[in-house]
Design a protein around this motif. Structure first.
Motif, PDB file in Angstrom:
ATOM      1  N   GLY A 194     -15.274  77.221 -13.485  1.00 45.71           N
ATOM      2  CA  GLY A 194     -14.820  76.148 -14.362  1.00 45.71           C
ATOM      3  C   GLY A 194     -15.173  76.404 -15.817  1.00 45.71           C
ATOM      4  O   GLY A 194     -14.382  76.103 -16.721  1.00 45.71           O
ATOM      5  N   LEU A 195     -16.352  76.972 -16.051  1.00 45.60           N
ATOM      6  CA  LEU A 195     -16.761  77.291 -17.421  1.00 45.60           C
ATOM      7  C   LEU A 195     -15.865  78.360 -18.033  1.00 45.60           C
ATOM      8  O   LEU A 195     -15.477  78.267 -19.210  1.00 45.60           O
ATOM      9  CB  LEU A 195     -18.227  77.753 -17.428  1.00 45.60           C
ATOM     10  N   ILE A 196     -15.536  79.375 -17.243  1.00 43.34           N
ATOM     11  CA  ILE A 196     -14.657  80.425 -17.755  1.00 43.34           C
ATOM     12  C   ILE A 196     -13.271  79.860 -18.033  1.00 43.34           C
ATOM     13  O   ILE A 196     -12.641  80.181 -19.054  1.00 43.34           O
ATOM     14  CB  ILE A 196     -14.578  81.601 -16.764  1.00 43.34           C
ATOM     15  N   GLU A 197     -12.778  79.007 -17.136  1.00 44.05           N
ATOM     16  CA  GLU A 197     -11.479  78.360 -17.368  1.00 44.05           C
ATOM     17  C   GLU A 197     -11.508  77.581 -18.679  1.00 44.05           C
ATOM     18  O   GLU A 197     -10.542  77.600 -19.459  1.00 44.05           O
ATOM     19  CB  GLU A 197     -11.144  77.424 -16.202  1.00 44.05           C
ATOM     20  N   LYS A 198     -12.596  76.887 -18.933  1.00 43.83           N
ATOM     21  CA  LYS A 198     -12.740  76.120 -20.173  1.00 43.83           C
ATOM     22  C   LYS A 198     -12.727  77.042 -21.384  1.00 43.83           C
ATOM     23  O   LYS A 198     -12.111  76.734 -22.418  1.00 43.83           O
ATOM     24  CB  LYS A 198     -14.038  75.316 -20.126  1.00 43.83           C
ATOM     25  N   ALA A 199     -13.403  78.191 -21.259  1.00 43.42           N
ATOM     26  CA  ALA A 199     -13.449  79.147 -22.370  1.00 43.42           C
ATOM     27  C   ALA A 199     -12.079  79.752 -22.662  1.00 43.42           C
ATOM     28  O   ALA A 199     -11.802  80.152 -23.802  1.00 43.42           O
ATOM     29  CB  ALA A 199     -14.449  80.254 -22.058  1.00 43.42           C
ATOM     30  N   LYS A 213     -20.330  85.881 -24.279  1.00 42.32           N
ATOM     31  CA  LYS A 213     -21.721  85.505 -24.011  1.00 42.32           C
ATOM     32  C   LYS A 213     -21.811  84.613 -22.779  1.00 42.32           C
ATOM     33  O   LYS A 213     -22.700  84.775 -21.933  1.00 42.32           O
ATOM     34  CB  LYS A 213     -22.317  84.785 -25.224  1.00 42.32           C
ATOM     35  N   LEU A 214     -20.891  83.673 -22.670  1.00 37.36           N
ATOM     36  CA  LEU A 214     -20.862  82.788 -21.512  1.00 37.36           C
ATOM     37  C   LEU A 214     -20.641  83.582 -20.232  1.00 37.36           C
ATOM     38  O   LEU A 214     -21.350  83.387 -19.232  1.00 37.36           O
ATOM     39  CB  LEU A 214     -19.744  81.761 -21.679  1.00 37.36           C
ATOM     40  N   ALA A 215     -19.679  84.485 -20.258  1.00 37.95           N
ATOM     41  CA  ALA A 215     -19.320  85.238 -19.056  1.00 37.95           C
ATOM     42  C   ALA A 215     -20.447  86.131 -18.572  1.00 37.95           C
ATOM     43  O   ALA A 215     -20.524  86.449 -17.373  1.00 37.95           O
ATOM     44  CB  ALA A 215     -18.069  86.074 -19.328  1.00 37.95           C
ATOM     45  N   ASN A 216     -21.345  86.524 -19.469  1.00 41.61           N
ATOM     46  CA  ASN A 216     -22.454  87.398 -19.094  1.00 41.61           C
ATOM     47  C   ASN A 216     -23.710  86.645 -18.650  1.00 41.61           C
ATOM     48  O   ASN A 216     -24.673  87.270 -18.203  1.00 41.61           O
ATOM     49  CB  ASN A 216     -22.817  88.315 -20.258  1.00 41.61           C
ATOM     50  N   LEU A 217     -23.707  85.323 -18.748  1.00 39.06           N
ATOM     51  CA  LEU A 217     -24.899  84.551 -18.400  1.00 39.06           C
ATOM     52  C   LEU A 217     -25.350  84.679 -16.937  1.00 39.06           C
ATOM     53  O   LEU A 217     -26.541  84.514 -16.653  1.00 39.06           O
ATOM     54  CB  LEU A 217     -24.693  83.070 -18.739  1.00 39.06           C
ATOM     55  N   PRO A 218     -24.450  84.984 -15.972  1.00 40.17           N
ATOM     56  CA  PRO A 218     -24.940  85.140 -14.596  1.00 40.17           C
ATOM     57  C   PRO A 218     -26.018  86.206 -14.436  1.00 40.17           C
ATOM     58  O   PRO A 218     -26.742  86.199 -13.440  1.00 40.17           O
ATOM     59  CB  PRO A 218     -23.676  85.514 -13.816  1.00 40.17           C
ATOM     60  N   ASP A 219     -26.133  87.098 -15.402  1.00 40.78           N
ATOM     61  CA  ASP A 219     -27.189  88.111 -15.308  1.00 40.78           C
ATOM     62  C   ASP A 219     -28.580  87.486 -15.313  1.00 40.78           C
ATOM     63  O   ASP A 219     -29.559  88.121 -14.903  1.00 40.78           O
ATOM     64  CB  ASP A 219     -27.054  89.106 -16.466  1.00 40.78           C
TER      65      ASP A 219
END
Length: 244
Positions: A194-199, A213-219
């Protein structure tokens, strides 16, 4: 011989020569899924590694959902900032389906069967070897049982049965899905997507860096049990700091 604790061990792996060789040996099914994205370079390299892993982890439909999302991100990024693939690479690097949003998920059953542990021990100790597994089933842990239980060699058959039940992962019939950390992991899959969809909404050259930056946060989401849950809280704090 002591097996790993009965946990879903999540690891972000470095991709090396063995991964490259595996990519060259894609099955027709896996190659068709990779080709569907229409990506090249690093995104394709990641797909060639992740798609077979997800097929092995569960099935082709599982991998297809990941591929379709990567394609959506790739198409949006290409339109917003041609020639750049940092966002697509990040999303491809962290398969949405994998527990905890990390690169590769291995439970003890999968480790045991892939590594052919018993055969390796028999070859190393031709005069015979005693094998047992010290395991801590999550259902017993949830009931307050703090000690591991010793199982004999016969438990290898249970590992095979569990491997055959991989299609139940994430469903109401998943026998290991009710622990708090597993429930949080499943919620994170939906949350991250959902966050990626929002981005992607209104994605342009100016907002691209923030999306990456958002997409890399799962690290950030590493470790087991309470450590992982603490890192989930840190993940959500970082998401808020980015303004999502």
């Amino acid at each position: 011989m002591v097996a790993p604790e009965w946990l879903t061990a999540t690891k972000t792996r470095r991709l090396g020569a063995a991964d490259v060789q595996a990519a060259l040996e894609l099955s027709p099914e896996a190659r068709a899924l990779v080709d569907a994205v229409g990506a090249g370079g690093e995104v394709r390299r990641l797909l060639e590694i992740r798609v077979p892993e997800l097929i092995e982890y569960q099935d082709a439909d599982y991998a297809r959902a990941y591929v379709e999302f990567v394609k959506r991100v790739s198409d949006a990024e290409r339109a917003a900032k041609p020639g750049t693939t940092a966002l697509s690479e990040a999303v491809a690097r962290y398969p949405l389906q994998a527990d905890g949003l990390q690169g590769r998920v291995r439970g003890p059953a999968r480790l045991h069967l892939q590594n052919d542990l018993v055969a390796a021990l028999q070859e190393e100790y031709p005069d015979g070897v005693s094998i047992h597994y010290n395991l801590h089933p999550p259902m017993l842990r949830a009931l307050g049982w703090q000690r591991k239980i010793k199982f004999g060699r016969w438990f290898g058959g249970v590992f095979r049965a569990l491997r055959g039940m991989r299609g139940l992962r994430g469903s109401p019939f998943d026998p290991f899905g009710w622990a708090e950390v597993r429930r949080v992991e499943r919620a994170l899959v939906v949350e991250y997507k959902g966050l990626i969809e929002k981005a992607l909404v209104g994605l342009d050259a100016a907002s691209h860096a923030r999306a990456v930056k958002l997409a890399n946060l799962p690290d950030l989401i590493r470790g087991y049990e309470e450590i992982k849950l603490a890192n989930v809280r840190r993940f959500r704090e970082e998401v808020r700091a980015l303004g999502f």
